[in-house]
Design a protein around this motif. Structure first.
Motif, PDB file in Angstrom:
ATOM      1  N   ALA A 286       0.897  -1.023   0.016  1.00  0.00           N
ATOM      2  CA  ALA A 286      -0.036  -0.067   0.000  1.00  0.00           C
ATOM      3  C   ALA A 286       1.195   1.243   0.011  1.00  0.00           C
ATOM      4  O   ALA A 286       1.542   1.591   1.210  1.00  0.00           O
ATOM      5  CB  ALA A 286      -0.827  -0.136   1.189  1.00  0.00           C
ATOM      6  N   VAL A 287       1.108   1.760  -1.113  1.00  0.00           N
ATOM      7  CA  VAL A 287       1.898   2.989  -1.461  1.00  0.00           C
ATOM      8  C   VAL A 287       1.342   4.293  -0.877  1.00  0.00           C
ATOM      9  O   VAL A 287       0.504   4.600  -1.586  1.00  0.00           O
ATOM     10  CB  VAL A 287       2.610   2.984  -2.633  1.00  0.00           C
ATOM     11  CG1 VAL A 287       3.452   4.037  -2.852  1.00  0.00           C
ATOM     12  CG2 VAL A 287       3.227   1.784  -3.053  1.00  0.00           C
ATOM     13  N   ASN A 288       2.069   4.877  -0.177  1.00  0.00           N
ATOM     14  CA  ASN A 288       1.357   6.250   0.420  1.00  0.00           C
ATOM     15  C   ASN A 288       2.095   7.410  -0.261  1.00  0.00           C
ATOM     16  O   ASN A 288       1.623   8.061  -1.230  1.00  0.00           O
ATOM     17  CB  ASN A 288       1.343   6.359   2.096  1.00  0.00           C
ATOM     18  CG  ASN A 288       1.320   7.913   2.355  1.00  0.00           C
ATOM     19  OD1 ASN A 288       0.542   8.598   1.594  1.00  0.00           O
ATOM     20  ND2 ASN A 288       2.144   8.455   3.556  1.00  0.00           N
TER      21      ASN A 288
ATOM     22  N   HIS B  49       0.145  -3.262 -10.502  1.00  0.00           N
ATOM     23  CA  HIS B  49      -0.950  -2.458 -10.044  1.00  0.00           C
ATOM     24  C   HIS B  49      -1.984  -3.201  -9.743  1.00  0.00           C
ATOM     25  O   HIS B  49      -2.624  -3.876 -10.841  1.00  0.00           O
ATOM     26  CB  HIS B  49      -1.169  -1.489 -11.148  1.00  0.00           C
ATOM     27  CG  HIS B  49      -2.091  -0.246 -10.650  1.00  0.00           C
ATOM     28  ND1 HIS B  49      -3.330  -0.534 -11.195  1.00  0.00           N
ATOM     29  CD2 HIS B  49      -1.859   0.963  -9.832  1.00  0.00           C
ATOM     30  CE1 HIS B  49      -4.165   0.590 -10.428  1.00  0.00           C
ATOM     31  NE2 HIS B  49      -3.289   1.438  -9.776  1.00  0.00           N
ATOM     32  N   ILE B  50      -2.776  -2.817  -8.593  1.00  0.00           N
ATOM     33  CA  ILE B  50      -4.036  -3.509  -8.342  1.00  0.00           C
ATOM     34  C   ILE B  50      -5.277  -2.557  -8.255  1.00  0.00           C
ATOM     35  O   ILE B  50      -6.193  -2.433  -8.847  1.00  0.00           O
ATOM     36  CB  ILE B  50      -4.072  -4.289  -7.120  1.00  0.00           C
ATOM     37  CG1 ILE B  50      -3.113  -5.487  -6.809  1.00  0.00           C
ATOM     38  CG2 ILE B  50      -5.423  -4.934  -6.634  1.00  0.00           C
ATOM     39  CD1 ILE B  50      -3.021  -6.240  -5.815  1.00  0.00           C
ATOM     40  N   ALA B  51      -4.926  -1.344  -7.363  1.00  0.00           N
ATOM     41  CA  ALA B  51      -5.881  -0.393  -7.427  1.00  0.00           C
ATOM     42  C   ALA B  51      -4.886   1.085  -7.174  1.00  0.00           C
ATOM     43  O   ALA B  51      -3.856   1.072  -6.697  1.00  0.00           O
ATOM     44  CB  ALA B  51      -6.818  -0.577  -6.313  1.00  0.00           C
ATOM     45  N   ASP B  52      -5.735   2.129  -7.539  1.00  0.00           N
ATOM     46  CA  ASP B  52      -5.309   3.489  -7.209  1.00  0.00           C
ATOM     47  C   ASP B  52      -5.624   3.704  -5.774  1.00  0.00           C
ATOM     48  O   ASP B  52      -6.263   2.962  -5.001  1.00  0.00           O
ATOM     49  CB  ASP B  52      -6.089   4.532  -8.094  1.00  0.00           C
ATOM     50  CG  ASP B  52      -5.508   4.483  -9.538  1.00  0.00           C
ATOM     51  OD1 ASP B  52      -4.481   3.912  -9.931  1.00  0.00           O
ATOM     52  OD2 ASP B  52      -6.295   4.893 -10.313  1.00  0.00           O
TER      53      ASP B  52
ATOM     54  N   ALA C 193      -7.629  -5.905  -2.139  1.00  0.00           N
ATOM     55  CA  ALA C 193      -6.844  -6.756  -2.944  1.00  0.00           C
ATOM     56  C   ALA C 193      -7.681  -7.644  -3.915  1.00  0.00           C
ATOM     57  O   ALA C 193      -7.267  -8.135  -4.975  1.00  0.00           O
ATOM     58  CB  ALA C 193      -5.701  -7.505  -2.409  1.00  0.00           C
ATOM     59  N   GLY C 194      -8.714  -7.765  -3.536  1.00  0.00           N
ATOM     60  CA  GLY C 194      -9.603  -8.856  -4.454  1.00  0.00           C
ATOM     61  C   GLY C 194      -9.447 -10.396  -4.200  1.00  0.00           C
ATOM     62  O   GLY C 194      -9.652 -11.150  -5.211  1.00  0.00           O
TER      63      GLY C 194
ATOM     64  N   GLY D 175      -1.268   3.849  -3.991  1.00  0.00           N
ATOM     65  CA  GLY D 175      -2.165   2.721  -4.573  1.00  0.00           C
ATOM     66  C   GLY D 175      -1.732   1.543  -3.960  1.00  0.00           C
ATOM     67  O   GLY D 175      -0.890   1.292  -3.164  1.00  0.00           O
ATOM     68  N   LEU D 176      -2.507   0.409  -4.572  1.00  0.00           N
ATOM     69  CA  LEU D 176      -2.178  -0.855  -4.139  1.00  0.00           C
ATOM     70  C   LEU D 176      -1.528  -1.882  -4.990  1.00  0.00           C
ATOM     71  O   LEU D 176      -1.844  -1.652  -6.184  1.00  0.00           O
ATOM     72  CB  LEU D 176      -3.395  -1.751  -3.457  1.00  0.00           C
ATOM     73  CG  LEU D 176      -3.245  -3.027  -3.117  1.00  0.00           C
ATOM     74  CD1 LEU D 176      -2.661  -2.930  -1.701  1.00  0.00           C
ATOM     75  CD2 LEU D 176      -4.633  -3.425  -2.495  1.00  0.00           C
ATOM     76  N   TYR D 177      -0.378  -2.496  -4.861  1.00  0.00           N
ATOM     77  CA  TYR D 177       0.430  -3.173  -5.792  1.00  0.00           C
ATOM     78  C   TYR D 177       0.550  -4.661  -5.126  1.00  0.00           C
ATOM     79  O   TYR D 177       0.784  -4.891  -4.070  1.00  0.00           O
ATOM     80  CB  TYR D 177       1.672  -2.530  -6.040  1.00  0.00           C
ATOM     81  CG  TYR D 177       1.688  -1.205  -6.360  1.00  0.00           C
ATOM     82  CD1 TYR D 177       1.729  -0.813  -7.998  1.00  0.00           C
ATOM     83  CD2 TYR D 177       1.180  -0.078  -5.640  1.00  0.00           C
ATOM     84  CE1 TYR D 177       1.506   0.390  -8.448  1.00  0.00           C
ATOM     85  CE2 TYR D 177       1.393   1.207  -6.299  1.00  0.00           C
ATOM     86  CZ  TYR D 177       1.587   1.436  -7.672  1.00  0.00           C
ATOM     87  OH  TYR D 177       1.256   2.590  -8.146  1.00  0.00           O
ATOM     88  N   HIS D 178       0.932  -5.519  -6.137  1.00  0.00           N
ATOM     89  CA  HIS D 178       1.439  -6.923  -5.739  1.00  0.00           C
ATOM     90  C   HIS D 178       2.942  -7.059  -6.178  1.00  0.00           C
ATOM     91  O   HIS D 178       2.941  -6.563  -7.363  1.00  0.00           O
ATOM     92  CB  HIS D 178       0.166  -7.773  -6.136  1.00  0.00           C
ATOM     93  CG  HIS D 178       0.890  -9.392  -6.082  1.00  0.00           C
ATOM     94  ND1 HIS D 178       1.140 -10.288  -7.145  1.00  0.00           N
ATOM     95  CD2 HIS D 178       1.177 -10.073  -5.076  1.00  0.00           C
ATOM     96  CE1 HIS D 178       1.673 -11.430  -6.712  1.00  0.00           C
ATOM     97  NE2 HIS D 178       1.583 -11.316  -5.245  1.00  0.00           N
TER      98      HIS D 178
END
Ligand SMILES: Cc1cc2nc3c(=O)[nH]c(=O)nc-3n(C[C@H](O)[C@H](O)[C@H](O)COP(=O)(O)O)c2cc1C
Length: 316
Positions: free
Chosen positions: A186-188, A209-212, A296-297, A196-199
């Motif tokens: 979870a990048v602030n 990239h998973i989500a902004d 993250a789904g 956003g959120l990354y795997h």
């Protein structure tokens, strides 16, 4: 009576237990003596009570059931699902964002032979390691993040199966070389990487990239802030999620306890790498596994969070 039974999950004084409106003390006493005879209850002394009172029911059950000595169930590498369910692959497939697109960021790879020859001494790293919950004025850079992930969590090699399960090799040790832990970031704030959120893909050393940045990502960061007791959001929150069935396929009775040990192993590896790189690291004890799974789904039972680690640039 049913409510009194629930209370027996913790040690109780029998004088309180026998006071049940509408039921005589004798009847209650006979019922509990039946449970005692059937060994469904145990008697503790006042001093033992202090010890037993501090055990929570689920912790003691987990402790006794995931170690040898108090049960006769099979324990260890028994491959309980061999020929019944196929094992999960050693590496999780690259993740796409919620629109179904795989958007991967290639990360910087450090020169490992150069680091081996000239990095700060091991004992310096061990002695200087500490938890840091405040950050420098500038955010951590994409290059630092790439180096950090490469040194602590990349996949070094895919190994042909030594047992029945495909294995890999990474910088930290892992029971059965299962490597069930997946890293999510979870990048602030990070130079050249959008919030956003990354795997993390450990094989190709990429961030997918998973989500902004959205409300769930924000909530994950704020939960970490709450656990740290500070007033600054982590620059990057690394969430450790487990693909539980990677380990459960291999090990019986102790899969979850092994996974938690892996969290500790990876925390320490990340602490040491961050210290060597002059970054600010801090492991966390609690996070919201449900929130993570929705952000993250992932399916909570197939893959959800088991640890959190804050990382950022170090202040002067
Ligand atoms: C498993 C684990 C859980 C931790 N949980 C938290 C936490 O929730 N919040 C926090 O601020 N620090 C947490 N820490 C950091 C500890 O507080 C810290 O390691 C300890 O106080 C010793 O300090 P040091 O790391 O600076 O040597 C955790 C560390 C570990 C290894």
């Amino acid at each position: 009576m049913a409510a009194r039974l629930g209370e027996l999950a913790q040690p109780q004084d029998c004088t309180t237990l026998t006071k049940i409106p509408g039921i005589s003390a004798d009847t209650v006493r006979s019922f509990f003596s039946l449970l005692l005879t059937a060994k469904m209850l145990d008697v503790t002394s006042a001093t033992e009570n202090d010890t037993m009172t501090q055990w929570e029911f689920h912790d003691l059950l987990f402790h006794s059931r995931s170690r040898m000595g108090r049960h006769d169930y099979p324990l260890g590498k028994t491959h309980p699902f061999l020929d019944k369910i196929p094992p999960l692959p050693a590496v999780k497939a690259k993740m796409s964002d919620f629109s179904g697109t795989v958007r991967a960021i290639y990360l910087y790879k450090p020169d490992i032979p150069k680091l081996k020859a000239g990095d700060v001494p091991f004992t310096w790293v061990l002695e200087e390691r500490k938890s840091i919950r405040n950050y420098g004025g500038n955010p951590i850079t994409d290059k630092q993040l790439g180096e950090f992930l490469y040194r602590s969590a990349r996949m070094r090699a895919l190994r042909p199966s030594m047992t029945m399960i495909e294995c890999s090799n990474r910088p930290y040790p892992g029971g059965g070389a299962c490597y069930e832990l997946e890293l999510y970031l979870a990048v602030n704030t990070c130079d050249n990487i959008d919030s956003g959120l990354y795997h993390y893909c450990p094989q190709d050393h990429q961030l997918c990239h998973i989500a902004d940045r959205n409300r769930k990502v924000e909530a994950l960061l704020k939960n970490a802030l709450g656990s740290s007791g500070e007033d600054e959001l982590p620059q990057v929150l690394i969430i450790l999620a487990a693909r539980f069935q990677r380990v459960a396929w291999d090990y019986q009775s102790m899969a979850y306890s092994i996974i938690l040990k892996h969290v500790g192993v990876l925390y320490q590896t990340m602490y040491l790498v961050a210290t060597a790189m002059d970054l600010a690291p801090c492991g966390l004890g609690a996070g919201n596994a449900d929130l993570f799974a929705t952000a993250a789904g992932t399916d909570y039972y197939a893959e959800s969070s088991v640890g959190e680690f804050m990382l950022g640039s170090k202040g002067k």
